[in-house]
Design a protein around this motif. Structure first.
Motif, PDB file in Angstrom:
ATOM      1  N   ASN A  41       9.597  -3.059   6.725  1.00 56.43           N
ATOM      2  CA  ASN A  41       8.759  -3.761   5.641  1.00 56.43           C
ATOM      3  C   ASN A  41       7.691  -2.337   5.171  1.00 56.43           C
ATOM      4  O   ASN A  41       7.371  -1.961   4.511  1.00 56.43           O
ATOM      5  CB  ASN A  41       7.133  -3.757   6.734  1.00 56.43           C
ATOM      6  N   ALA A  42       8.587  -0.819   4.834  1.00 54.62           N
ATOM      7  CA  ALA A  42       8.457   0.469   4.518  1.00 54.62           C
ATOM      8  C   ALA A  42       9.846   0.643   3.856  1.00 54.62           C
ATOM      9  O   ALA A  42      10.827   0.241   3.744  1.00 54.62           O
ATOM     10  CB  ALA A  42       8.546   1.739   5.310  1.00 54.62           C
ATOM     11  N   PHE A  43       9.566   0.989   2.546  1.00 53.93           N
ATOM     12  CA  PHE A  43      10.600   0.946   1.169  1.00 53.93           C
ATOM     13  C   PHE A  43       9.876   1.995   0.400  1.00 53.93           C
ATOM     14  O   PHE A  43       8.807   2.729   0.738  1.00 53.93           O
ATOM     15  CB  PHE A  43      10.109   0.210   0.286  1.00 53.93           C
ATOM     16  N   VAL A  44      10.548   3.031  -0.392  1.00 50.55           N
ATOM     17  CA  VAL A  44       9.865   3.952  -1.645  1.00 50.55           C
ATOM     18  C   VAL A  44       9.315   3.353  -2.838  1.00 50.55           C
ATOM     19  O   VAL A  44       9.739   2.324  -3.564  1.00 50.55           O
ATOM     20  CB  VAL A  44      11.404   4.904  -2.221  1.00 50.55           C
TER      21      VAL A  44
ATOM     22  N   LEU B 138       0.864  -1.044   0.328  1.00 53.34           N
ATOM     23  CA  LEU B 138       0.322  -0.223   0.014  1.00 53.34           C
ATOM     24  C   LEU B 138       0.664   1.237  -0.042  1.00 53.34           C
ATOM     25  O   LEU B 138       2.257   0.871   0.788  1.00 53.34           O
ATOM     26  CB  LEU B 138      -0.480  -0.035   0.964  1.00 53.34           C
ATOM     27  N   ASN B 139       0.278   1.665  -1.004  1.00 59.64           N
ATOM     28  CA  ASN B 139       0.919   3.524  -0.760  1.00 59.64           C
ATOM     29  C   ASN B 139       0.379   4.127  -0.116  1.00 59.64           C
ATOM     30  O   ASN B 139      -0.357   4.373  -0.271  1.00 59.64           O
ATOM     31  CB  ASN B 139       1.155   4.061  -2.274  1.00 59.64           C
ATOM     32  N   CYS B 140       1.438   5.580   0.413  1.00 60.94           N
ATOM     33  CA  CYS B 140       1.541   6.054   1.399  1.00 60.94           C
ATOM     34  C   CYS B 140       1.573   7.956   1.050  1.00 60.94           C
ATOM     35  O   CYS B 140       2.673   7.852   0.550  1.00 60.94           O
ATOM     36  CB  CYS B 140       1.407   6.319   2.968  1.00 60.94           C
ATOM     37  N   LEU B 141       0.604   8.428   0.708  1.00 61.57           N
ATOM     38  CA  LEU B 141       0.643   9.690   0.400  1.00 61.57           C
ATOM     39  C   LEU B 141       0.888  11.196   0.876  1.00 61.57           C
ATOM     40  O   LEU B 141      -0.034  10.765   2.291  1.00 61.57           O
ATOM     41  CB  LEU B 141      -0.287  10.299  -0.740  1.00 61.57           C
ATOM     42  N   ALA B 142       2.338  11.366   1.566  1.00 56.05           N
ATOM     43  CA  ALA B 142       2.383  12.303   2.227  1.00 56.05           C
ATOM     44  C   ALA B 142       1.601  13.759   2.222  1.00 56.05           C
ATOM     45  O   ALA B 142       1.351  14.075   3.547  1.00 56.05           O
ATOM     46  CB  ALA B 142       3.366  12.503   2.323  1.00 56.05           C
ATOM     47  N   GLY B 143       1.039  14.240   1.843  1.00 54.33           N
ATOM     48  CA  GLY B 143       0.574  15.226   1.477  1.00 54.33           C
ATOM     49  C   GLY B 143       1.308  16.694   1.056  1.00 54.33           C
ATOM     50  O   GLY B 143       2.338  16.471   1.221  1.00 54.33           O
TER      51      GLY B 143
ATOM     52  N   CYS C 263       3.612   3.902  12.091  1.00 50.24           N
ATOM     53  CA  CYS C 263       1.786   3.382  12.939  1.00 50.24           C
ATOM     54  C   CYS C 263       1.341   2.130  11.976  1.00 50.24           C
ATOM     55  O   CYS C 263       1.431   1.265  11.936  1.00 50.24           O
ATOM     56  CB  CYS C 263       0.895   4.263  13.314  1.00 50.24           C
ATOM     57  N   ALA C 264       1.417   3.293  10.587  1.00 51.49           N
ATOM     58  CA  ALA C 264       0.928   2.309   9.559  1.00 51.49           C
ATOM     59  C   ALA C 264       1.979   1.309   9.407  1.00 51.49           C
ATOM     60  O   ALA C 264       1.176  -0.023   8.845  1.00 51.49           O
ATOM     61  CB  ALA C 264       1.733   3.520   8.115  1.00 51.49           C
ATOM     62  N   ALA C 265       2.927   1.174   9.538  1.00 50.07           N
ATOM     63  CA  ALA C 265       3.682   0.104   9.055  1.00 50.07           C
ATOM     64  C   ALA C 265       3.935  -1.027  10.125  1.00 50.07           C
ATOM     65  O   ALA C 265       4.112  -2.222   9.615  1.00 50.07           O
ATOM     66  CB  ALA C 265       5.474   0.151   8.764  1.00 50.07           C
ATOM     67  N   LYS C 266       3.775  -0.900  10.679  1.00 50.43           N
ATOM     68  CA  LYS C 266       3.708  -1.812  12.378  1.00 50.43           C
ATOM     69  C   LYS C 266       2.285  -2.423  11.757  1.00 50.43           C
ATOM     70  O   LYS C 266       1.882  -3.648  11.630  1.00 50.43           O
ATOM     71  CB  LYS C 266       3.267  -1.208  13.424  1.00 50.43           C
ATOM     72  N   GLY C 267       1.042  -1.580  11.051  1.00 49.62           N
ATOM     73  CA  GLY C 267      -0.539  -2.322  10.987  1.00 49.62           C
ATOM     74  C   GLY C 267      -0.237  -3.063  10.183  1.00 49.62           C
ATOM     75  O   GLY C 267      -0.733  -4.068   9.782  1.00 49.62           O
ATOM     76  N   LEU C 268       0.890  -3.052   9.511  1.00 47.59           N
ATOM     77  CA  LEU C 268       0.740  -3.357   7.295  1.00 47.59           C
ATOM     78  C   LEU C 268       1.600  -4.743   7.826  1.00 47.59           C
ATOM     79  O   LEU C 268       0.998  -5.920   7.596  1.00 47.59           O
ATOM     80  CB  LEU C 268       1.235  -2.641   6.695  1.00 47.59           C
TER      81      LEU C 268
ATOM     82  N   VAL D 291       1.505  -6.774  10.140  1.00 41.37           N
ATOM     83  CA  VAL D 291       0.837  -8.051  11.122  1.00 41.37           C
ATOM     84  C   VAL D 291      -0.017  -8.354   9.698  1.00 41.37           C
ATOM     85  O   VAL D 291      -0.303  -9.574  10.193  1.00 41.37           O
ATOM     86  CB  VAL D 291       0.272  -7.092  11.912  1.00 41.37           C
ATOM     87  N   HIS D 292      -0.093  -7.929   9.000  1.00 43.40           N
ATOM     88  CA  HIS D 292      -1.259  -8.720   7.947  1.00 43.40           C
ATOM     89  C   HIS D 292       0.249  -8.782   6.609  1.00 43.40           C
ATOM     90  O   HIS D 292      -0.862  -8.702   5.070  1.00 43.40           O
ATOM     91  CB  HIS D 292      -2.293  -8.038   7.246  1.00 43.40           C
ATOM     92  N   GLY D 293       1.675  -9.077   6.943  1.00 45.64           N
ATOM     93  CA  GLY D 293       2.181  -9.011   5.813  1.00 45.64           C
ATOM     94  C   GLY D 293       2.795  -8.723   4.450  1.00 45.64           C
ATOM     95  O   GLY D 293       2.315  -8.628   3.390  1.00 45.64           O
ATOM     96  N   LEU D 294       1.760  -7.259   5.152  1.00 44.50           N
ATOM     97  CA  LEU D 294       2.257  -6.046   3.588  1.00 44.50           C
ATOM     98  C   LEU D 294       2.966  -5.623   4.169  1.00 44.50           C
ATOM     99  O   LEU D 294       4.120  -4.792   4.877  1.00 44.50           O
ATOM    100  CB  LEU D 294       0.806  -5.308   3.477  1.00 44.50           C
ATOM    101  N   LYS D 295       3.345  -4.307   2.273  1.00 47.49           N
ATOM    102  CA  LYS D 295       5.008  -3.511   2.358  1.00 47.49           C
ATOM    103  C   LYS D 295       3.910  -2.021   2.552  1.00 47.49           C
ATOM    104  O   LYS D 295       2.836  -2.061   1.631  1.00 47.49           O
ATOM    105  CB  LYS D 295       5.227  -3.626   1.278  1.00 47.49           C
ATOM    106  N   LEU D 296       5.016  -1.445   3.131  1.00 46.63           N
ATOM    107  CA  LEU D 296       4.243   0.290   3.084  1.00 46.63           C
ATOM    108  C   LEU D 296       4.966   0.887   2.029  1.00 46.63           C
ATOM    109  O   LEU D 296       6.484   0.693   2.307  1.00 46.63           O
ATOM    110  CB  LEU D 296       4.507   0.994   4.653  1.00 46.63           C
ATOM    111  N   LEU D 297       4.964   1.716   1.515  1.00 47.75           N
ATOM    112  CA  LEU D 297       5.317   2.355   0.570  1.00 47.75           C
ATOM    113  C   LEU D 297       4.724   3.782   1.282  1.00 47.75           C
ATOM    114  O   LEU D 297       3.866   4.133   1.142  1.00 47.75           O
ATOM    115  CB  LEU D 297       5.433   2.408  -1.210  1.00 47.75           C
TER     116      LEU D 297
END
Length: 259
Positions: A172-175, A102-107, A128-133, A135-141
């Motif tokens: 689990n956090a990437f560009v 899932l991608n996060c737009l900073a704003g 917070c997002a990385a921790k929540g993701l 748990v479900h095996g998801l990457k944060l971008l």
């Protein structure tokens, strides 16, 4: 050879969103991505993916009032609860749709708020997002976006995004590296992708100027696709461009530049 995913927010947009999956499949796309799924029940989107034999490779976290001009809320003080509620909603969709990241737009930076406060808010929200993701095996971008297209966007350079991720400290956090945005902001495309490949979770493309299909502008995509293969990137490349005409009429670039 690179693997291309159709960005359904940008491509085939002369037809209703749910009809774009079939159009993409007929055009040869085995994977898709888009900005947001939240206007549609997850089961309807999943049915279209399954019917067309496609995988979903990316969508975004909720990003505030998009129609009203917001382009993410992760850096905005006072919007933390809204952002964190959005994490749960995004995970529900991701779990139903089988998307791995899932991608996060900073704003956009609001007037009167210091860069230090915006960065602190963003880092805490990303943690917070990385921790929540996770748990479900998801990457944060997190995606740097050029400030010509979106004036005031808070994260606009690769090195800035990497420094923020260093503070977040999540494995689990990437560009999300968008070639078009990077070309407009910093150039050095090949060197940057090679140097930071291990920290790039997803790549997107468009040419410049105009944000149209590859081969329409100044970026040497024939070289760049070979380079991406050579350095060992194995993920999907999202086609997030504005077709100069009907999407199908411009898809010849895949064979001409990427074969």
């Amino acid at each position: 050879m690179p693997r291309f995913a159709a960005n359904l927010t940008m491509l085939f947009n002369e037809v209703p969103f749910l009809d774009r999956f079939e159009r993409a499949a007929k055009a040869g796309f085995k994977a898709v991505e888009f900005l947001f799924p939240y206007d549609f029940p997850a089961e309807e989107i999943k049915a279209r993916l399954d019917a067309n034999g496609q995988e979903l490779v990316l969508h975004n976290l909720p990003a505030g009032d998009w129609a009203g001009g917001e382009r993410g809320i992760a850096c905005l003080p006072g919007r933390e609860k809204e952002f964190r509620d959005g994490i749960g909603r995004a995970i529900e969709y991701a779990s139903a749709l089988g998307v791995p990241q899932l991608n996060c737009l900073a704003g956009k930076a609001p007037a009167g708020v210091s860069s230090a406060e915006l960065k602190h808010t963003l880092v805490e929200n990303l943690r917070c997002a990385a921790k929540g993701l996770q748990v479900h095996g998801l990457k944060l971008l997190i995606e740097p976006i050029n400030t010509y297209d979106i004036p005031g966007f808070f994260v606009s350079r690769t090195d800035q995004a990497l420094a923020i991720l260093d503070e977040v400290g999540a494995d689990n956090a990437f560009v999300q590296y968008d070639i078009y945005h990077a070309q407009r902001t910093e150039g050095e495309l090949a060197v940057t992708m090679q140097k930071h490949l291990a920290r790039i979770g997803h790549i997107q493309l468009a040419d410049n100027p105009g944000r149209n299909e590859p081969g329409s502008g100044e970026i040497n995509y024939e070289f760049l696709f070979k380079h991406i293969d050579r350095i060992g990137y194995t993920g999907w490349i999202g086609c997030e461009y504005k077709p100069a005409a009907q999407t199908e009429l411009g898809l010849g670039w895949r064979q001409r530049l990427a074969s």
